[in-house]
Write an enzyme that holds these catalytic residues in place. Structure first.
Site, PDB file in Angstrom:
ATOM      1  N   SER A   1       0.804  -1.218   0.000  1.00  0.00           N
ATOM      2  CA  SER A   1       0.000   0.000   0.000  1.00  0.00           C
ATOM      3  C   SER A   1       0.842   1.275   0.000  1.00  0.00           C
ATOM      4  O   SER A   1       0.358   2.335  -0.366  1.00  0.00           O
ATOM      5  CB  SER A   1      -0.964   0.017   1.193  1.00  0.00           C
ATOM      6  OG  SER A   1      -0.255   0.154   2.406  1.00  0.00           O
TER       7      SER A   1
ATOM      8  N   LYS B   1       0.501   4.177   6.551  1.00  0.00           N
ATOM      9  CA  LYS B   1      -0.024   5.132   5.562  1.00  0.00           C
ATOM     10  C   LYS B   1       0.564   6.511   5.841  1.00  0.00           C
ATOM     11  O   LYS B   1       1.159   6.766   6.887  1.00  0.00           O
ATOM     12  CB  LYS B   1      -1.559   5.234   5.640  1.00  0.00           C
ATOM     13  CG  LYS B   1      -2.311   3.953   5.336  1.00  0.00           C
ATOM     14  CD  LYS B   1      -2.316   3.602   3.879  1.00  0.00           C
ATOM     15  CE  LYS B   1      -3.136   2.377   3.580  1.00  0.00           C
ATOM     16  NZ  LYS B   1      -2.559   1.131   4.055  1.00  0.00           N
TER      17      LYS B   1
END
Length: 192
Positions: A109, A146
Site C-alpha cells: 500500500s 499510511k
C-alpha cells in the site's frame, strides 16, 4: 489498417481486490455460494499492513567508518579514501530507545513511497505525528502503514501511496490511533 486499441494505459486493468494476486480455479457448482460468501467476508476492508512489531534492543555497539566528504553519484575522488570518524548505527537510527520499534511491512500500500513487503521500518512512538508523516495507525484493532493527512482541526485521514489501494477515511464510530511515526526504512538494494 492500423489498430489504435492496443497498449496499456495508466490506471487500467484489474485492481487488487484482496491485497494479493489472484488465480482462476475450477470449483464444484455446489460450492460456489459458499466460496462467494467466503470471498465477500475476505473483501471487507482490512487494514493490517504490519507483519510484525519488535522492540529495539540496541545492546550492540558497532562503529562503521564514515567518509569525511560527501559522495557524488558520479566517479568518486581518489582523496575520499580518508575516513575521518566512525558512526554508531544505534545513535544514527534511534533517538528514543524506549519508544523505538522495528515494524515489518506486509503489503504494497506504500509502494510509491519506497516501502515494500518485508521492508523494516524504524518507528518512534515518542514523536508527535504531523501532516504528511508516514505513520503506523491502529484502526479497528488492526495496524496500517499510511501517510497521515491533516485538514483542519478534526479531519484526519490516511493516504495510500499506491493507486491500487484505497485511502482510509474514517467512518462514523471508527477510531484511529496514531501508534508511531516512521523515521527510517531499512531495505536491501542487493538480494542475497
Amino acid at each position: 489498417m492500423s489498430n489504435n486499441r492496443g497498449g496499456s494505459r495508466e490506471g487500467s486493468g484489474r485492481k487488487l481486490k484482496y491485497n494479493e494476486p489472484t488465480k482462476t480455479v475450477r470449483v464444484p457448482v455446489s460450492k460456489i455460494i459458499e466460496i462467494k460468501n467466503y470471498l465477500n467476508e475476505a473483501e471487507k476492508q482490512s487494514f493490517n499492513d504490519v507483519a510484525s512489531i519488535t522492540l529495539v534492543d540496541p545492546t550492540t555497539l558497532m562503529h562503521i567508518p564514515l567518509a569525511s566528504e560527501k559522495v557524488a553519484a558520479g566517479f568518486p575522488s581518489p582523496a575520499q579514501d580518508y575516513v575521518d570518524k566512525t558512526l554508531d548505527m544505534n545513535e544514527h537510527l534511534i533517538k528514543n530507545e524506549a519508544a523505538t520499534f522495528v515494524v515489518k511491512v506486509a503489503s504494497l500500500s506504500m509502494r510509491d513511497a519506497g516501502i515494500e513487503i518485508d521492508d523494516e521500518l524504524i518507528v518512534d512512538r515518542s514523536i508527535e505525528a504531523k501532516h504528511e508523516d508516514i505513520v503506523i495507525a491502529l484502526i479497528d484493532d488492526e495496524f496500517t502503514v499510511k501517510r497521515l493527512m491533516i485538514e483542519g482541526d478534526h479531519n484526519h485521514w490516511l493516504k495510500a501511496e499506491n493507486p491500487e489501494y484505497s485511502d482510509i477515511h474514517l467512518k462514523d464510530g471508527q477510531e484511529m490511533v496514531i501508534w508511531g511515526v516512521v523515521t527510517f526504512v531499512i531495505k536491501p538494494f542487493r538480494k542475497r
